[in-house]
Each structure stands twice: as structure tokens, then as C-alpha cells.
Design a protein around this motif. Structure first.
Motif, PDB file in Angstrom:
ATOM      1  N   ILE A   1      14.337 -49.604 -34.158  1.00  0.00           N
ATOM      2  CA  ILE A   1      14.872 -50.691 -34.328  1.00  0.00           C
ATOM      3  C   ILE A   1      14.144 -51.525 -35.558  1.00  0.00           C
ATOM      4  O   ILE A   1      14.994 -52.059 -36.294  1.00  0.00           O
ATOM      5  CB  ILE A   1      14.533 -51.786 -32.971  1.00  0.00           C
ATOM      6  CG1 ILE A   1      15.485 -51.721 -31.920  1.00  0.00           C
ATOM      7  CG2 ILE A   1      14.781 -53.284 -33.713  1.00  0.00           C
ATOM      8  CD1 ILE A   1      15.237 -52.232 -30.731  1.00  0.00           C
ATOM      9  N   ARG A   2      12.837 -51.225 -35.782  1.00  0.00           N
ATOM     10  CA  ARG A   2      11.838 -51.755 -36.868  1.00  0.00           C
ATOM     11  C   ARG A   2      11.960 -50.779 -38.007  1.00  0.00           C
ATOM     12  O   ARG A   2      11.986 -51.494 -38.938  1.00  0.00           O
ATOM     13  CB  ARG A   2      10.634 -51.883 -36.299  1.00  0.00           C
ATOM     14  CG  ARG A   2      10.488 -52.964 -35.253  1.00  0.00           C
ATOM     15  CD  ARG A   2       9.139 -52.947 -34.479  1.00  0.00           C
ATOM     16  NE  ARG A   2       8.980 -54.350 -33.942  1.00  0.00           N
ATOM     17  CZ  ARG A   2       9.588 -54.440 -32.777  1.00  0.00           C
ATOM     18  NH1 ARG A   2      10.179 -53.806 -32.174  1.00  0.00           N
ATOM     19  NH2 ARG A   2       9.289 -55.571 -32.219  1.00  0.00           N
TER      20      ARG A   2
ATOM     21  N   VAL B   1      19.816 -60.353 -31.543  1.00  0.00           N
ATOM     22  CA  VAL B   1      18.717 -60.373 -30.493  1.00  0.00           C
ATOM     23  C   VAL B   1      17.183 -60.208 -31.339  1.00  0.00           C
ATOM     24  O   VAL B   1      17.239 -59.373 -32.258  1.00  0.00           O
ATOM     25  CB  VAL B   1      18.767 -58.896 -29.787  1.00  0.00           C
ATOM     26  CG1 VAL B   1      17.532 -58.559 -28.956  1.00  0.00           C
ATOM     27  CG2 VAL B   1      20.058 -58.849 -29.072  1.00  0.00           C
TER      28      VAL B   1
ATOM     29  N   ASN C   1      18.263 -58.386 -34.749  1.00  0.00           N
ATOM     30  CA  ASN C   1      19.263 -57.374 -34.835  1.00  0.00           C
ATOM     31  C   ASN C   1      20.427 -57.890 -33.689  1.00  0.00           C
ATOM     32  O   ASN C   1      20.220 -57.875 -32.633  1.00  0.00           O
ATOM     33  CB  ASN C   1      18.627 -56.053 -34.433  1.00  0.00           C
ATOM     34  CG  ASN C   1      19.506 -54.779 -34.570  1.00  0.00           C
ATOM     35  OD1 ASN C   1      20.838 -54.902 -35.236  1.00  0.00           O
ATOM     36  ND2 ASN C   1      19.236 -53.714 -34.149  1.00  0.00           N
TER      37      ASN C   1
ATOM     38  N   ILE D   1       5.086 -56.434 -31.488  1.00  0.00           N
ATOM     39  CA  ILE D   1       4.421 -55.762 -30.419  1.00  0.00           C
ATOM     40  C   ILE D   1       3.031 -55.429 -30.854  1.00  0.00           C
ATOM     41  O   ILE D   1       2.806 -54.614 -31.892  1.00  0.00           O
ATOM     42  CB  ILE D   1       5.173 -54.453 -29.978  1.00  0.00           C
ATOM     43  CG1 ILE D   1       6.577 -54.765 -29.616  1.00  0.00           C
ATOM     44  CG2 ILE D   1       4.461 -53.691 -28.864  1.00  0.00           C
ATOM     45  CD1 ILE D   1       7.445 -53.652 -29.341  1.00  0.00           C
TER      46      ILE D   1
ATOM     47  N   GLN E   1      12.462 -46.466 -28.845  1.00  0.00           N
ATOM     48  CA  GLN E   1      13.648 -47.234 -29.253  1.00  0.00           C
ATOM     49  C   GLN E   1      12.948 -48.414 -29.938  1.00  0.00           C
ATOM     50  O   GLN E   1      13.821 -48.872 -30.952  1.00  0.00           O
ATOM     51  CB  GLN E   1      14.125 -47.978 -27.826  1.00  0.00           C
ATOM     52  CG  GLN E   1      14.753 -46.980 -26.965  1.00  0.00           C
ATOM     53  CD  GLN E   1      13.653 -45.856 -26.282  1.00  0.00           C
ATOM     54  OE1 GLN E   1      12.495 -46.236 -25.879  1.00  0.00           O
ATOM     55  NE2 GLN E   1      14.354 -44.838 -25.951  1.00  0.00           N
ATOM     56  N   GLU E   2      11.829 -49.036 -29.787  1.00  0.00           N
ATOM     57  CA  GLU E   2      11.510 -50.052 -30.748  1.00  0.00           C
ATOM     58  C   GLU E   2      11.319 -49.591 -32.118  1.00  0.00           C
ATOM     59  O   GLU E   2      11.388 -50.250 -33.155  1.00  0.00           O
ATOM     60  CB  GLU E   2      10.176 -50.739 -30.076  1.00  0.00           C
ATOM     61  CG  GLU E   2      10.581 -51.367 -28.634  1.00  0.00           C
ATOM     62  CD  GLU E   2      11.005 -52.814 -29.088  1.00  0.00           C
ATOM     63  OE1 GLU E   2      11.015 -53.326 -30.046  1.00  0.00           O
ATOM     64  OE2 GLU E   2      11.778 -53.311 -28.129  1.00  0.00           O
TER      65      GLU E   2
ATOM     66  N   HIS F   1      13.594 -59.319 -31.673  1.00  0.00           N
ATOM     67  CA  HIS F   1      12.798 -58.101 -31.291  1.00  0.00           C
ATOM     68  C   HIS F   1      11.223 -58.690 -32.046  1.00  0.00           C
ATOM     69  O   HIS F   1      11.069 -58.741 -33.163  1.00  0.00           O
ATOM     70  CB  HIS F   1      12.861 -57.052 -31.853  1.00  0.00           C
ATOM     71  CG  HIS F   1      14.223 -56.356 -31.438  1.00  0.00           C
ATOM     72  ND1 HIS F   1      14.243 -55.973 -30.019  1.00  0.00           N
ATOM     73  CD2 HIS F   1      15.504 -56.483 -32.020  1.00  0.00           C
ATOM     74  CE1 HIS F   1      15.537 -55.404 -29.939  1.00  0.00           C
ATOM     75  NE2 HIS F   1      16.159 -55.787 -30.965  1.00  0.00           N
ATOM     76  N   ASN F   2      10.435 -59.273 -31.149  1.00  0.00           N
ATOM     77  CA  ASN F   2       9.229 -59.843 -31.615  1.00  0.00           C
ATOM     78  C   ASN F   2       8.134 -58.832 -32.035  1.00  0.00           C
ATOM     79  O   ASN F   2       8.413 -57.523 -31.204  1.00  0.00           O
ATOM     80  CB  ASN F   2       8.290 -60.776 -30.480  1.00  0.00           C
ATOM     81  CG  ASN F   2       9.413 -62.049 -30.273  1.00  0.00           C
ATOM     82  OD1 ASN F   2       9.749 -62.649 -31.384  1.00  0.00           O
ATOM     83  ND2 ASN F   2       9.654 -62.559 -29.192  1.00  0.00           N
TER      84      ASN F   2
ATOM     85  N   LYS G   1       8.856 -58.806 -37.052  1.00  0.00           N
ATOM     86  CA  LYS G   1       9.727 -59.274 -35.935  1.00  0.00           C
ATOM     87  C   LYS G   1      11.067 -59.049 -36.750  1.00  0.00           C
ATOM     88  O   LYS G   1      11.429 -59.263 -37.701  1.00  0.00           O
ATOM     89  CB  LYS G   1       9.457 -60.957 -36.022  1.00  0.00           C
ATOM     90  CG  LYS G   1      10.442 -61.590 -35.255  1.00  0.00           C
ATOM     91  CD  LYS G   1      10.089 -63.101 -35.633  1.00  0.00           C
ATOM     92  CE  LYS G   1      10.902 -64.138 -34.538  1.00  0.00           C
ATOM     93  NZ  LYS G   1      10.564 -65.566 -34.645  1.00  0.00           N
TER      94      LYS G   1
END
Length: 173
Positions: free
Chosen positions: A100-101, A82, A79, A87, A96-97, A84-85, A76
Motif C-alpha cells: 500500500i505504501r 481508505v 487509498n 505504523i 500488504q501494508e 492508512h495511518n 500516511k
């Protein structure tokens, strides 16, 4: 190595099948009574055996870091306010995810791993050919395509994708 042979004895009208190695009798043991029989096998028989090596690679966690990505997408991340839970569904993984992670260090490690995996596949392809190399996975083939498409912009994963899907390297689900 055994050679199958068939000896037909015309006097007795019977057939004898031997599956043991054929070895000619030494000349000093050949008697007139079995000379015809021995001359039949006087020259050694040459048997050509073609041995093909089959190489199997497990896709998940050998060619592609599946476990690492699953753990990465479970994070989780907050950012810029925002959230981002995690997945859980691999079909929803995206580049993209991933960006982010993943940390910068993790992205570098993915690049290094992609280079090692690509070099390994190329070496095996060169030595054994694509007809003798199989990629096995418990996952569906769509996972292999999706996972590689997700990381095409990282390291050598585009080249790995091309090897697996554009060169007809065999895969087994």
C-alpha cells in the motif's frame, strides 16, 4: 613467529624456557663444547598456523533496508478513500501494508537490493564458510525473522531468509 622450546641441561639440572624464534647455529660456529646443544635444533622447526577469518555483517541497513522500511511505514496513505495511518510498531509491519505504501519504483529498488545482498552473502559463504560468518544486530532475532518474512515475495529475500535461518548462519543479538 616465536616458537616455545625447553632446553634441559642435565649437568646443572636446570630448565631454560625460550619463547624466541628457534634458529639453528651455522655449522662454522658450532664448537665441540656446544655441538650436542646445536644439533638439537639443527633441523628447522615447522609451525603450522591456521588462520580463520571472521566476517561480521550488520543486519540493519547492510543486509536488510531497515531504515528505509521504517520511513516507508511512517507514511500516511489515502487509498480509495481508505486512510492508512502510519505504523510505528515494527511488529505490525506486513507485506500488504508495504504494498500500500511503496511506489513501483521503490519495490523495484527493493528487488535490486535483495539481489545484491544475496549475491554478497553467497560470495562470502563460498569463500569463508558459514562457521566464520556472523550477522550482528542491535535488534532481537525475532525482528530479523519478521522483517524477512514480510518481504519473502520480493526479489531474493526468500533466499536470504533461507541462508540465515535454514542454514544455521550464526547470528548475534
Amino acid at each position: 613467529l616465536g616458537v616455545s622450546s625447553m632446553d634441559v641441561n642435565s649437568d646443572e639440572k636446570s630448565q631454560e624456557i625460550s619463547t624466541s624464534p628457534v634458529t639453528p647455529e651455522p655449522d662454522h660456529l658450532v664448537s665441540p663444547s656446544n655441538e650436542t646443544h646445536s644439533n638439537q635444533f639443527a633441523k628447522p622447526m615447522i609451525v603450522h598456523v591456521v588462520v580463520a577469518t571472521t566476517v561480521c555483517f550488520d543486519y540493519d541497513n547492510t543486509i536488510f533496508p531497515t531504515f528505509f522500511l521504517r520511513e516507508l511505514f511512517k507514511r500516511k496513505v489515502i487509498n480509495k478513500d481508505v486512510i492508512h495511518n502510519p505504523i510505528r510498531n515494527p511488529a505490525k509491519y506486513s507485506y500488504q501494508e508495504l504494498l500500500i505504501r511503496a511506489t513501483c519504483q521503490e519495490l523495484k529498488e527493493l528487488e535490486q537490493l535483495s539481489m545484491i545482498s544475496y549475491q554478497m552473502l553467497c560470495q562470502y559463504l563460498q569463500k569463508y564458510g558459514n562457521k566464520n560468518i556472523f550477522i550482528v544486530s542491535a535488534a532481537h532475532q525475532s525482528w530479523m525473522k519478521h522483517s524477512l518474512q514480510m518481504v519473502l515475495n520480493i526479489g531474493y529475500y526468500k533466499h536470504i531468509y533461507d541462508l540465515l535461518f535454514n542454514r544455521n548462519l550464526k547470528d548475534i543479538d
